[in-house]
Design an enzyme around this catalytic site. Structure first.
Site, PDB file in Angstrom:
ATOM      1  N   GLY A   1       0.837  -1.194   0.000  1.00 17.36           N
ATOM      2  CA  GLY A   1       0.000   0.000   0.000  1.00 17.36           C
ATOM      3  C   GLY A   1       0.869   1.239   0.000  1.00 17.36           C
ATOM      4  O   GLY A   1       1.957   1.249  -0.579  1.00 17.36           O
ATOM      5  N   GLU A   2       0.372   2.295   0.615  1.00 15.85           N
ATOM      6  CA  GLU A   2       1.092   3.562   0.766  1.00 15.85           C
ATOM      7  C   GLU A   2       1.281   4.314  -0.548  1.00 15.85           C
ATOM      8  O   GLU A   2       1.880   5.376  -0.573  1.00 15.85           O
ATOM      9  CB  GLU A   2       2.489   3.364   1.390  1.00 15.85           C
ATOM     10  CG  GLU A   2       2.522   2.663   2.714  1.00 15.85           C
ATOM     11  CD  GLU A   2       3.956   2.456   3.231  1.00 15.85           C
ATOM     12  OE1 GLU A   2       4.913   2.987   2.616  1.00 15.85           O
ATOM     13  OE2 GLU A   2       4.107   1.763   4.253  1.00 15.85           O
ATOM     14  N   GLY A   3       0.838   3.772  -1.668  1.00 10.11           N
ATOM     15  CA  GLY A   3       1.122   4.372  -2.959  1.00 10.11           C
ATOM     16  C   GLY A   3       2.443   3.928  -3.539  1.00 10.11           C
ATOM     17  O   GLY A   3       2.897   4.474  -4.555  1.00 10.11           O
TER      18      GLY A   3
END
EC number: 2.4.2.21
Length: 345
Positions: free
Chosen positions: A311-313
């Protein structure tokens, strides 16, 4: 839910775009997916000479009341601890964004923690986490409206500073459960086909997670719209990201979608206005089991597949150099005429 108008890009330039791509010094189609990415960006920008300006990634963070039921291997406190890690510049998304010259912003969409002011933190807090969707709706109607509007506002501010490409990431303990519930409803799949391991859930935890999410579905069995879906089981960060993605497409920006949770927000956005698909690039196929099914449902292909599930970009940041390469080749690579190379008869 507010309406956001997204224009469908004109296809008038498609022949000229294809000609420019096909007559570069290479066999037709030899650059594979880079060619389709270049073609899409040209159509988004309505030009034969596309540009990527001030790339941005926005990470939306929020807590989930459902996390109290033990659907994650990690405690809820990890959400705010990871946000602090982002703000310290030491998380994976910080490293990759800095490496590729991407501006990174972190959004407190609804974390159960009070943060101090920070230049990279956007305070858009809707509440101290959602309610427990096992016992009631996760989000109120007023909160949903606020979240959508905040997402639009955040994107408009970034766009006003000159950005034309924006990636979307997230952080929130319990949000893979919300994403699974959203996926199950929109993709018409049983919840067991949508539930992955999330943040390190073991076998026993996985079966427990399925059991809990099936109960959540039974609790909210009369959902008939995307608004009702987000109200019942969504997260503040997912709802805010939904509005943000729609607004980015309305601003004719290139929309970069990260992994499983970000794609659940995209599923909501696409259900609201399918024209968003013309502006969207899917950066990677997550190792979270449901993400492949999401992409198959949407009939799209990711740019990279590296077994990521952070996740987190991070997928957006890692795919960005390839997106830049697609723009660079169409702008800078010689044509057969330029290079004096004989083309195929």
């Amino acid at each position: 839910m507010i309406e956001i108008n997204i224009p469908k890009p004109s296809s008038k330039l498609i022949s000229a775009i294809n000609h420019k791509i096909d007559f570069k010094t290479k066999p037709i189609g030899a650059l594979g997916q880079l060619e389709s990415v270049a073609r899409q960006i040209c159509l988004i920008q309505q030009t034969l000479a596309p540009e990527l300006k001030k790339p941005s990634i926005v990470v939306f963070a929020g807590d989930h009341g459902l996390a109290k039921e033990g659907v994650s291997a990690f405690p809820q406190e990890v959400t705010h601890q990871m946000v602090l890690n982002f703000l310290s510049g030491e998380a994976a998304i910080n490293i990759f964004s800095e490496q590729h010259g991407i501006d990174l912003k972190i959004v407190d969409a609804g974390v159960n923690f009070d943060f101090e002011n920070h230049p990279h933190l956007i305070n858009a807090k809707i509440g101290m986490g959602t309610e427990n969707s096992l016992t009631q709706t996760a989000i109120s109607e007023n909160q949903l409206t606020q979240a959508i509007q905040k997402g639009c506002e955040i994107v408009n501010n970034i766009h006003a500073k000159g950005s034309n490409v924006i990636g979307f990431g997230e952080m929130g303990i319990g949000n893979s459960s919300a994403a699974s519930l959203i996926m199950s409803h929109i993709c018409k799949l049983p919840i067991k086909d949508c539930v992955g391991r999330g943040t390190g859930v073991d076998d026993a935890g996985w079966y427990k997670k399925i059991e809990i999410l099936e109960k959540v579905q039974q609790k909210h069995s009369s959902i008939s719209s995307i608004s009702e879906l987000l109200l019942a089981v969504g997260g503040f960060e997912i709802a805010m990201m939904t509005g943000a993605m729609l607004q980015a497409a309305a601003n004719q920006m290139i929309v970069l979608v990260d992994g499983f949770i970000s794609t659940s927000a995209y599923l909501c956005a696409h259900s609201i206005n399918s024209n968003i698909e013309h502006y969207t690039l899917f950066c990677h196929q997550s190792d979270e089991s449901g993400h492949k099914k999401m992409l198959e449902f949407l009939q799209v292909k990711s740019i990279v597949q590296m077994n990521l599930r952070l996740g987190e970009g991070t997928g957006c940041a890692l795919a960005y150099p390839l997106i830049q390469s697609s723009v660079d080749f169409i702008n800078k690579m010689a044509s057969f005429d330029d290079a004096g190379v004989s083309n195929k008869d």
